[in-house]
Design a protein around this motif. Structure first.
Motif: not given
Length: 216
Positions: A1-7, A21-24, A32-34, A46-49
């Motif tokens: 499951s991931r956050l849908p683009a239309e959200a 806007t920045g996220a850490f 971003p995977v989700f 911390t890592g781009t899994r």
């Protein structure tokens, strides 16, 4: 499951209004995977899994490190000071636009491995191994109330709680550092908002449970 683009996210709304806007995030589940990059100009993890690391292969990798090698998979990579430094560096790049910053610490969290520092402990730092042993105990026990209740020796329990409390004190010091930084660059005055929230707590055999995700 991931956050849908239309959200429509808060970051997207603020970005459309001219906010920077920045996220850490030190939490791989908020990445971003989700789909959580929506609306953010800058997103740091911390890592781009990759997605495969969240599957059975990722689970076995955790078991290899935690059970066999007796090491934390992240090896300190999730410490709040590391997240703060990324935030501080990003804020240096531009100050003209209003700013929305999302920060996700994860330190008060298994495997309860706080960094060294006299501020975090009263006396000697406890060994991390008992925490891994406790996690193993509960992993093989069926979830209460549908299965047998796992029991933990009081000595191990108290050592785990001491490590957890040390992580709380550590993160508290890093929140203090964050507040000082925001005030020093004019991003935390009477026109600004700072929200501090938590996604869950941790149980230490209260209600016969351990960790989180098994009960309210």
């Amino acid at each position: 499951s991931r956050l849908p683009a239309e959200a429509l996210t808060l970051a997207e709304i603020l970005h459309s209004k001219g906010y920077r806007t920045g996220a850490f995030s030190a939490n791989d589940n908020v990445s971003p995977v989700f789909g959580f990059q929506q609306g953010f100009e800058h997103f740091w993890n911390t890592g781009t899994r990759k997605l495969i690391s969240f599957t059975t292969w990722g689970d076995w990798k955790h078991k290899l490190f935690n059970k066999i090698l007796r090491k934390s998979l992240y090896d300190g990579g999730d410490w709040a000071a590391l997240v703060n430094q990324q935030v501080f560096d990003w804020h240096k790049l531009e100050t003209s636009r209003p700013t929305f910053t999302y920060i996700q610490y994860i330190d008060p969290h298994t495997p309860y491995d706080p960094p060294q520092g006299g501020y975090a402990f009263d006396g000697e730092r406890p060994d991390l191994t008992p925490v891994l042993e406790i996690a193993k105990t509960f992993r093989h026990a069926r979830t209460f109330p549908f299965g047998a209740r796992a029991t933990i020796k009081e000595e191990l329990l108290q050592r785990a709680i001491k490590l957890y409390d040390a992580e709380i004190r550590y993160v508290d010091s890093q929140v203090q550092a964050l507040v000082g930084h925001l005030e020093s660059i004019g991003k935390l005055d009477q026109n600004d908002w700072l929200f501090i929230v938590s996604d869950h707590g941790e149980e230490f055999q209260e209600h016969h449970q351990w960790g989180h995700g098994q009960s309210l």
